[in-house]
Write a protein that holds these residues in place. Structure first.
Motif, PDB file in Angstrom:
ATOM      1  N   ALA A 177       5.577   4.045   4.413  1.00  6.69           N
ATOM      2  CA  ALA A 177       5.123   5.433   4.496  1.00  6.69           C
ATOM      3  C   ALA A 177       4.024   5.742   3.491  1.00  6.69           C
ATOM      4  N   VAL A 178       3.796   4.835   2.561  1.00  9.92           N
ATOM      5  CA  VAL A 178       2.818   5.098   1.509  1.00  9.92           C
ATOM      6  C   VAL A 178       1.393   4.868   2.024  1.00  9.92           C
ATOM      7  N   THR A 179       0.597   5.912   2.002  1.00  5.77           N
ATOM      8  CA  THR A 179      -0.838   5.838   2.296  1.00  5.77           C
ATOM      9  C   THR A 179      -1.556   6.611   1.211  1.00  5.77           C
ATOM     10  N   VAL A 180      -2.847   6.417   1.122  1.00  7.97           N
ATOM     11  CA  VAL A 180      -3.629   7.139   0.119  1.00  7.97           C
ATOM     12  C   VAL A 180      -3.538   8.639   0.382  1.00  7.97           C
ATOM     13  N   ALA A 181      -3.652   9.046   1.637  1.00  6.87           N
ATOM     14  CA  ALA A 181      -3.621  10.470   1.985  1.00  6.87           C
ATOM     15  C   ALA A 181      -2.265  11.097   1.651  1.00  6.87           C
TER      16      ALA A 181
ATOM     17  N   LYS B 116      -5.249   0.510  -1.752  1.00  4.09           N
ATOM     18  CA  LYS B 116      -3.817   0.815  -1.703  1.00  4.09           C
ATOM     19  C   LYS B 116      -3.023  -0.221  -2.488  1.00  4.09           C
ATOM     20  N   ASP B 117      -3.398  -1.492  -2.385  1.00  2.00           N
ATOM     21  CA  ASP B 117      -2.675  -2.542  -3.104  1.00  2.00           C
ATOM     22  C   ASP B 117      -2.697  -2.304  -4.612  1.00  2.00           C
TER      23      ASP B 117
ATOM     24  N   LEU C 275       0.609  -1.895  -6.881  1.00  2.00           N
ATOM     25  CA  LEU C 275       0.812  -2.769  -8.032  1.00  2.00           C
ATOM     26  C   LEU C 275       1.051  -1.946  -9.292  1.00  2.00           C
ATOM     27  N   ALA C 276       0.284  -0.880  -9.467  1.00  2.00           N
ATOM     28  CA  ALA C 276       0.437  -0.019 -10.643  1.00  2.00           C
ATOM     29  C   ALA C 276       1.801   0.658 -10.645  1.00  2.00           C
ATOM     30  N   THR C 277       2.274   1.053  -9.466  1.00  2.00           N
ATOM     31  CA  THR C 277       3.585   1.696  -9.360  1.00  2.00           C
ATOM     32  C   THR C 277       4.692   0.721  -9.735  1.00  2.00           C
ATOM     33  N   PHE C 278       4.624  -0.475  -9.204  1.00  2.00           N
ATOM     34  CA  PHE C 278       5.610  -1.512  -9.494  1.00  2.00           C
ATOM     35  C   PHE C 278       5.631  -1.828 -10.989  1.00  2.00           C
ATOM     36  N   THR C 279       4.450  -1.957 -11.564  1.00  2.00           N
ATOM     37  CA  THR C 279       4.331  -2.253 -12.990  1.00  2.00           C
ATOM     38  C   THR C 279       4.900  -1.125 -13.827  1.00  2.00           C
TER      39      THR C 279
END
Length: 210
Positions: A29-33, A53-54, A58-62
């Motif tokens: 469900a994750v998109t930039v918009a 988006k990647d 990656l930043a979220t996971f980190t």
């Protein structure tokens, strides 16, 4: 300095929005918009901080992993100040991996979602592998310190025991997620105590001398 702080705050605002979307709807469900809408910012601002988006994922996971590490550091510092045993501090640290409340449940869902994604994304896999290595290393160090202190028997295989303990805690986390009602907090801590009790069988000599 304020610019750096603002940059970090904006990135945190965006990655927090990604985490909320994952918790509610899953990774697909994750998109930039949608992230921009969830964060209350423009699409352009999201793209300013994350070119793809990647990068955002990656930043979220980190960030989720960094929050876990920060909490564990705080628990250890407080435990040392309070004179807690190594086993007690390790018990508390491992419990941070288990979805026993909403914040930890949210982080667990993120880790679960990224575990699947990491199977097909080498950058996410690298972060996942590094995070696991750090957790095992810290548990191994705790066991080694326990040997010096007297809580762990001489000759214990710290690396091997760390692998077992971390794998057990992660399995316990999955069971808690799947069967929340059948895995109450009391049962979780009893299981952790039983597992740690197989390794931490002694009493710290410093405690005896105090």
């Amino acid at each position: 300095m304020p610019r750096v702080a603002d940059h970090d705050a904006r990135q945190g605002q965006i990655t927090d929005a990604v985490q909320r979307l994952i918790v509610r709807h899953g990774l697909t469900a994750v998109t930039v918009a949608r992230t921009a809408s969830e964060a209350g910012v423009s699409v352009g601002l999201v793209q300013h901080y994350f070119t793809a988006k990647d990068e955002m994922l990656l930043a979220t996971f980190t960030r989720v992993n960094e929050r876990f590490t920060a909490r564990v550091d705080e628990l250890v510092n407080r435990g040392e100040a309070e004179g807690r045993t190594i086993a007690e501090m390790l018990r508390q640290a491992l419990a941070e991996l288990i979805p026993l409340d909403d914040p930890r449940r949210g982080e667990f869902l993120v880790r679960l979602a990224f575990a699947d994604q990491a199977a097909h994304n080498s950058r996410l896999a690298a972060v996942q592998s590094q995070t696991l290595a750090v957790i095992r290393s810290r548990v191994s160090r705790a066991i080694a310190n326990g040997t010096v202190c007297g809580e762990v028997a001489e000759g214990a295989d710290a690396t091997g025991q760390a692998l077992r303990i971390v794998a057990f805690a992660e399995g316990l986390a999955l069971h808690t997620h799947i069967d929340d009602a059948g895995t109450p907090e009391s049962a979780v801590f009893a299981a952790l105590d039983d597992q740690l009790g197989r390794v931490f069988t002694g009493t710290c000599r410093r405690g005896q001398s105090g």
